[in-house]
Motif scaffolding. Sequence first.
Motif, PDB file in Angstrom:
ATOM      1  N   ARG A 113       0.860  -1.187   0.000  1.00 42.88           N
ATOM      2  CA  ARG A 113       0.000   0.000   0.000  1.00 42.88           C
ATOM      3  C   ARG A 113       0.891   1.231   0.000  1.00 42.88           C
ATOM      4  N   GLU A 115       1.340   4.192   1.352  1.00 39.07           N
ATOM      5  CA  GLU A 115       0.908   5.019   2.477  1.00 39.07           C
ATOM      6  C   GLU A 115       2.097   5.814   2.972  1.00 39.07           C
ATOM      7  N   GLN A 122       4.033   0.474   6.897  1.00 39.39           N
ATOM      8  CA  GLN A 122       4.998   0.340   5.812  1.00 39.39           C
ATOM      9  C   GLN A 122       4.271   0.268   4.472  1.00 39.39           C
ATOM     10  N   GLN A 127       0.759  -9.709   6.106  1.00 35.57           N
ATOM     11  CA  GLN A 127      -0.436 -10.072   6.862  1.00 35.57           C
ATOM     12  C   GLN A 127      -0.562 -11.577   6.961  1.00 35.57           C
ATOM     13  N   ARG A 262     -14.552   0.235   9.895  1.00 32.34           N
ATOM     14  CA  ARG A 262     -13.561  -0.396   9.030  1.00 32.34           C
ATOM     15  C   ARG A 262     -13.477   0.330   7.684  1.00 32.34           C
ATOM     16  N   ALA A 284      -3.890  -0.922  15.790  1.00 29.78           N
ATOM     17  CA  ALA A 284      -4.704  -2.082  15.403  1.00 29.78           C
ATOM     18  C   ALA A 284      -3.804  -3.220  14.941  1.00 29.78           C
ATOM     19  N   ARG A 314       3.313  -5.513  13.083  1.00 30.29           N
ATOM     20  CA  ARG A 314       2.782  -4.961  14.344  1.00 30.29           C
ATOM     21  C   ARG A 314       2.788  -6.017  15.437  1.00 30.29           C
TER      22      ARG A 314
HETATM   23  P1  ATP Z   1      -5.024   0.897   9.812  1.00 27.34           P
HETATM   24  O1  ATP Z   1      -6.242   1.499  10.408  1.00 27.34           O
HETATM   25  O2  ATP Z   1      -3.929   0.697  10.815  1.00 27.34           O
HETATM   26  O3  ATP Z   1      -4.588   1.577   8.555  1.00 27.34           O
HETATM   27  P2  ATP Z   1      -6.434  -0.955   8.170  1.00 27.34           P
HETATM   28  O4  ATP Z   1      -7.827  -0.825   8.594  1.00 27.34           O
HETATM   29  O5  ATP Z   1      -5.972  -0.285   6.937  1.00 27.34           O
HETATM   30  O6  ATP Z   1      -5.455  -0.578   9.377  1.00 27.34           O
HETATM   31  P3  ATP Z   1      -6.646  -3.708   7.339  1.00 27.34           P
HETATM   32  O7  ATP Z   1      -6.686  -3.404   5.917  1.00 27.34           O
HETATM   33  O8  ATP Z   1      -7.844  -4.218   8.008  1.00 27.34           O
HETATM   34  O9  ATP Z   1      -6.034  -2.482   8.128  1.00 27.34           O
HETATM   35  O10 ATP Z   1      -5.453  -4.718   7.647  1.00 27.34           O
HETATM   36  C1  ATP Z   1      -5.409  -5.535   8.811  1.00 27.34           C
HETATM   37  C2  ATP Z   1      -4.169  -5.276   9.615  1.00 27.34           C
HETATM   38  O11 ATP Z   1      -3.013  -5.140   8.789  1.00 27.34           O
HETATM   39  C3  ATP Z   1      -4.166  -3.975  10.417  1.00 27.34           C
HETATM   40  O12 ATP Z   1      -4.858  -4.144  11.610  1.00 27.34           O
HETATM   41  C4  ATP Z   1      -2.689  -3.749  10.635  1.00 27.34           C
HETATM   42  O13 ATP Z   1      -2.228  -4.526  11.727  1.00 27.34           O
HETATM   43  C5  ATP Z   1      -2.078  -4.262   9.374  1.00 27.34           C
HETATM   44  N1  ATP Z   1      -1.733  -3.160   8.453  1.00 27.34           N
HETATM   45  C6  ATP Z   1      -2.554  -2.497   7.615  1.00 27.34           C
HETATM   46  N2  ATP Z   1      -1.881  -1.569   6.903  1.00 27.34           N
HETATM   47  C7  ATP Z   1      -0.576  -1.673   7.283  1.00 27.34           C
HETATM   48  C8  ATP Z   1       0.641  -1.008   6.912  1.00 27.34           C
HETATM   49  N3  ATP Z   1       0.649  -0.071   5.969  1.00 27.34           N
HETATM   50  N4  ATP Z   1       1.796  -1.366   7.523  1.00 27.34           N
HETATM   51  C9  ATP Z   1       1.808  -2.332   8.472  1.00 27.34           C
HETATM   52  N5  ATP Z   1       0.693  -2.993   8.867  1.00 27.34           N
HETATM   53  C10 ATP Z   1      -0.480  -2.682   8.286  1.00 27.34           C
END
Ligand code: ATP
Length: 414
Positions: A113, A115, A122, A127, A262, A284, A314
Amino acid sequence: MANILKVVKGTKDILPQDEPMWHLLEQNASELFSKYGYKEIRTPIFEVTELFARGVGDTTDIVNKEMYTFEKSDRSLTLRPENTAGVVRSFIENGMSRLSAPVKLWYKGPMFRYERPQAGRQRQFHQVGIEMFGIKEPTADAEAILLAVNYLKSLGLNDLEVEINSLGCPKCREEYKQKIKEVLKPEFSNLCEDCQNRYEKNPLRLLDCKVDTCKAIFEKPEIKEVIQSDFICEECAEHYSQLKIYLKELNVKFKENKLLVRGLDYYNRTVFEIKSNNLGSQNAVCGGGRYDSLVRNLGGDDTPAVGWAMGMERLISLLPTIEPKKLNAYIVSNSPVEAFKLAQELREENLAVEFDLQNKKFTKQLEKASKIAQYAFILGEDEIKNNVVSVKNLSTSVQKTIDRANLRSEFINV
Ligand code: ATP
Ligand code: MG
């Protein structure tokens, strides 16, 4: 001198010293998930872009801002930002709806992603997750949440908060969306830019905005009242209350959070998140929920489903570090041929063994042994002649001579 190239921003090497942690996460997942009947699936790291546009939803940040998309032979491809869409594609493509329900699949691997990189966030991250297909009953939601909690427990993570909410079904949610829009209308100009953009397309998403000024608006009594109202229809309410009964019976502590919506478009009814108090703002570790319309939206048969994903980086940041394992033995010898043969013998008996490929001085070899191995297997001229090995326990310095034939079984007693 040539330029030194660096790892790309937002990505990280997983170095050998980090490997024991990753191994623990993967091993526990594989062992525990199989006890619940899950089978591992590995889908490709890139898919056609349309899969995510349709599967994740084109009002989400992921699809609008965060995808790594590229063209190849006139096709638009995207590095997967999450794995649910890919698993659903595979479920449909491989006719898994013909299997008897539930179909339970788990995965692990890198996601991408675009971001803003920061602690716990990151651009390439990993995941581990599950998807369960074919069960509409709240038992499935409860079992999925229980599995997440038990997986975290298996890692020694007990002190986490489970938050749940019900988003209702598309029907009851529509009314709620309208009410939220109505009550927020007078505040429109005070909302952050992202919220203003989402207001029309995805008003529920406003509720989990992290911007302080927006959060304050949602605390205003007349607005809070609407947000906190019980909007879900009778059937959805029944599903939700059953879920809560199961969780209570199973001793899963949870908190209800009406603001939990979400980021992804595909959820209905149950959504949940697991948070840690030790992670700062990216707190999260797990997010998931029910997505009963996704399989159909991607062209499959109507199939209810529920799933979750956890961020492995995480999780690792919450765990105490594990020392990398030492070798069982380092062979100390000035006869490379004999050392080679002994090493080979022991490796065939499942021991981790090395010897000095450069035939350095004895003392140098011993020094190296004490750094990287539990035992030194000393193979000098006498030992070779008598068909024995002098075994030195490198943590106690106790030394004993053992017959070659009994080495495998007896060295552990030194
Ligand atoms: P966040 O609110 O932290 O952005 P999200 O709602 O985008 O999370 P999901 O898409 O549901 O997250 O992904 C599930 C999990 O993957 C998250 O709870 C988090 O632990 C992890 N995660 C998501 N985006 C990232 C990232 N860019 N880097 C590291 N871990 C991530
Ligand atoms: Mg996110």
